[in-house]
Structure formats: C-alpha cells, structure tokens
Design a protein around this motif. Sequence first.
Motif, PDB file in Angstrom:
ATOM      1  N   GLU A  74      -1.425 -14.725  12.752  1.00 27.29           N
ATOM      2  CA  GLU A  74      -0.392 -14.162  12.979  1.00 27.29           C
ATOM      3  C   GLU A  74       0.327 -12.877  12.047  1.00 27.29           C
ATOM      4  O   GLU A  74      -0.178 -13.473  10.824  1.00 27.29           O
ATOM      5  N   GLY A  75       0.567 -12.573  12.607  1.00 22.12           N
ATOM      6  CA  GLY A  75       0.649 -10.547  11.509  1.00 22.12           C
ATOM      7  C   GLY A  75       2.166 -10.368  12.376  1.00 22.12           C
ATOM      8  O   GLY A  75       3.467 -10.577  12.799  1.00 22.12           O
ATOM      9  N   ALA A  76       2.405  -9.146  11.552  1.00 22.98           N
ATOM     10  CA  ALA A  76       3.851  -8.294  12.146  1.00 22.98           C
ATOM     11  C   ALA A  76       3.204  -7.481  11.905  1.00 22.98           C
ATOM     12  O   ALA A  76       2.521  -6.550  12.204  1.00 22.98           O
ATOM     13  N   VAL A  77       3.907  -6.263  12.827  1.00 19.64           N
ATOM     14  CA  VAL A  77       3.954  -4.702  13.349  1.00 19.64           C
ATOM     15  C   VAL A  77       4.619  -4.148  12.250  1.00 19.64           C
ATOM     16  O   VAL A  77       5.748  -4.563  11.865  1.00 19.64           O
ATOM     17  N   LEU A  78       4.004  -3.224  11.571  1.00 17.64           N
ATOM     18  CA  LEU A  78       4.976  -2.020  10.704  1.00 17.64           C
ATOM     19  C   LEU A  78       4.920  -0.891  11.403  1.00 17.64           C
ATOM     20  O   LEU A  78       5.990  -0.116  10.935  1.00 17.64           O
ATOM     21  N   LEU A  79       4.082   0.043  11.844  1.00 19.51           N
ATOM     22  CA  LEU A  79       4.574   1.129  13.032  1.00 19.51           C
ATOM     23  C   LEU A  79       4.039   0.816  14.192  1.00 19.51           C
ATOM     24  O   LEU A  79       2.839   0.732  14.623  1.00 19.51           O
ATOM     25  N   ALA A  80       4.486   1.369  15.096  1.00 19.20           N
ATOM     26  CA  ALA A  80       4.227   2.138  16.597  1.00 19.20           C
ATOM     27  C   ALA A  80       5.126   2.995  17.121  1.00 19.20           C
ATOM     28  O   ALA A  80       6.192   2.865  17.006  1.00 19.20           O
ATOM     29  N   GLU A  81       4.082   4.207  17.296  1.00 17.27           N
ATOM     30  CA  GLU A  81       4.110   5.283  17.394  1.00 17.27           C
ATOM     31  C   GLU A  81       4.096   5.198  19.184  1.00 17.27           C
ATOM     32  O   GLU A  81       2.353   5.202  18.958  1.00 17.27           O
ATOM     33  N   PHE A  99      -4.744 -10.573   4.443  1.00 13.69           N
ATOM     34  CA  PHE A  99      -5.829 -10.455   4.478  1.00 13.69           C
ATOM     35  C   PHE A  99      -6.457  -9.105   4.491  1.00 13.69           C
ATOM     36  O   PHE A  99      -6.947  -8.045   3.957  1.00 13.69           O
ATOM     37  N   MET A 100      -5.696  -8.738   5.478  1.00  9.72           N
ATOM     38  CA  MET A 100      -5.908  -7.120   6.079  1.00  9.72           C
ATOM     39  C   MET A 100      -5.049  -6.207   7.093  1.00  9.72           C
ATOM     40  O   MET A 100      -3.437  -6.963   7.123  1.00  9.72           O
ATOM     41  N   LEU A 101      -4.918  -5.053   7.084  1.00  5.25           N
ATOM     42  CA  LEU A 101      -3.365  -4.175   7.597  1.00  5.25           C
ATOM     43  C   LEU A 101      -4.812  -3.512   8.580  1.00  5.25           C
ATOM     44  O   LEU A 101      -5.620  -2.574   8.317  1.00  5.25           O
ATOM     45  N   ALA A 102      -4.123  -3.664  10.050  1.00  7.42           N
ATOM     46  CA  ALA A 102      -5.274  -2.575  10.370  1.00  7.42           C
ATOM     47  C   ALA A 102      -4.214  -1.107  11.075  1.00  7.42           C
ATOM     48  O   ALA A 102      -3.454  -1.082  11.551  1.00  7.42           O
ATOM     49  N   ASP A 103      -4.210   0.085  10.927  1.00 10.55           N
ATOM     50  CA  ASP A 103      -4.163   1.314  11.521  1.00 10.55           C
ATOM     51  C   ASP A 103      -4.513   2.038  12.540  1.00 10.55           C
ATOM     52  O   ASP A 103      -6.049   2.332  11.681  1.00 10.55           O
ATOM     53  N   ILE A 104      -3.851   1.497  13.653  1.00  8.10           N
ATOM     54  CA  ILE A 104      -5.081   2.437  14.868  1.00  8.10           C
ATOM     55  C   ILE A 104      -4.117   4.051  14.930  1.00  8.10           C
ATOM     56  O   ILE A 104      -3.171   3.599  15.045  1.00  8.10           O
ATOM     57  N   VAL A 128       0.518  -0.095  13.311  1.00  5.35           N
ATOM     58  CA  VAL A 128       0.337  -0.455  12.558  1.00  5.35           C
ATOM     59  C   VAL A 128       0.055  -1.867  12.359  1.00  5.35           C
ATOM     60  O   VAL A 128       1.596  -2.324  12.842  1.00  5.35           O
ATOM     61  N   PHE A 129      -0.378  -2.505  12.251  1.00  6.35           N
ATOM     62  CA  PHE A 129      -0.408  -3.956  11.841  1.00  6.35           C
ATOM     63  C   PHE A 129      -1.012  -4.873  10.523  1.00  6.35           C
ATOM     64  O   PHE A 129      -1.692  -4.863  10.818  1.00  6.35           O
ATOM     65  N   THR A 130      -0.218  -5.752  10.126  1.00  5.18           N
ATOM     66  CA  THR A 130      -1.212  -6.966   9.526  1.00  5.18           C
ATOM     67  C   THR A 130      -0.764  -7.773   9.054  1.00  5.18           C
ATOM     68  O   THR A 130       0.416  -8.915   9.846  1.00  5.18           O
ATOM     69  N   ASP A 131      -1.316  -8.833   8.580  1.00  4.43           N
ATOM     70  CA  ASP A 131      -0.794 -10.290   8.463  1.00  4.43           C
ATOM     71  C   ASP A 131      -0.955 -10.446   7.035  1.00  4.43           C
ATOM     72  O   ASP A 131      -0.531 -11.314   6.791  1.00  4.43           O
ATOM     73  N   PHE A 132      -0.412  -9.563   6.876  1.00  3.59           N
ATOM     74  CA  PHE A 132       0.224  -9.576   5.474  1.00  3.59           C
ATOM     75  C   PHE A 132       1.748 -10.605   4.789  1.00  3.59           C
ATOM     76  O   PHE A 132       2.323 -10.432   4.290  1.00  3.59           O
TER      77      PHE A 132
END
Length: 156
Positions: A73-80, A102-107, A86-90
């Motif tokens: 379960e996470g949230a989107v931080l940035l969507a271009e 645990f982590m943040l993914a920056d794609i 960029v999404f995270t489970d923070f």
Amino acid sequence: MTPAINPEVDLTLTRQIKASPATLWKCFITPELLCEWFVPAPWKCADAVIEPHPGGRFFSLFKGPEGEEMANEGAVLLAEPEHRLVFTDFFKAGFVPNETPFMLADITLTPKDGGTEYKAIVRHRTPEDCQKHADMGFDQGWGAAADQLATLAENL
C-alpha cells in the motif's frame, strides 16, 4: 531534477527497452498491464490500483506460488506522463503516513535510440533497509520484472 545517487541507501536498475515512453507509461498506470509484468515469476500480481497523480493510491497485491500474499500500500508522489513516476510506501493515498515504510521508487522514461531508457532508483531510509532489499534479491527481482516489462511493451 533527481538527487544524486547515494550508494548507502539507493539501489538502481537501468534497461534499454524497444518501446516508446508512452507505451511504458501505459504499462505502469494501467492496473491490468501492471499486473502482467510487475512481479517476477513465479509470483503474480493479483490486483493493482494506480492513481497517477500526487497523493494518488499505488497499491499492488502479490501472490506467491505457495499461496503467499503480500499487499503493498503506497502513494504516488510525482506523475509526469510518459517521463517520470515516483511512488512510495512511506505514505498511503492522500499522504497518510504508512506504518511500515520501506522504499521510494523513482522511475524515469527517457527516449533513446528509437526506444526508451528505463531507469529505476529505489531509495531507502537507512543503509540497513537498502541492504535488506539487496539481500532480498533486488537485482534479480527488479531485473526480471524489467525484462517482463520489456517483453510486454515491445509486443503491445
């Protein structure tokens, strides 16, 4: 701008994929497509919800070959669109703090050589969390998922 890589807390993966950024973007934000590639076999993504806007939900449910389940379960931080996700489970959707971050993914998706350079930077809170992710098989798991993404995207 993406901050510099910190090898103590960041893991990275880069692939050249013979598909457009638009196609890869579609594979990330369409739940049915995400479930086709997001988890390395023999695990499966059984469900996904992606709301590609800041504060939107990024949820996936993984199922293992022995019936194991792992909800993320996470949230989107940035969507271009067609460039960066960029999404995270923070956080959960709406920027509600998560109990077990645990982590943040920056794609990033960058047009290159008639296809797309797919780059994932996976950031962790601590060196211990980063090492735990590496020990879990980050290179093999994220690499297998990226290969599955390439196969799907190149055939859409």
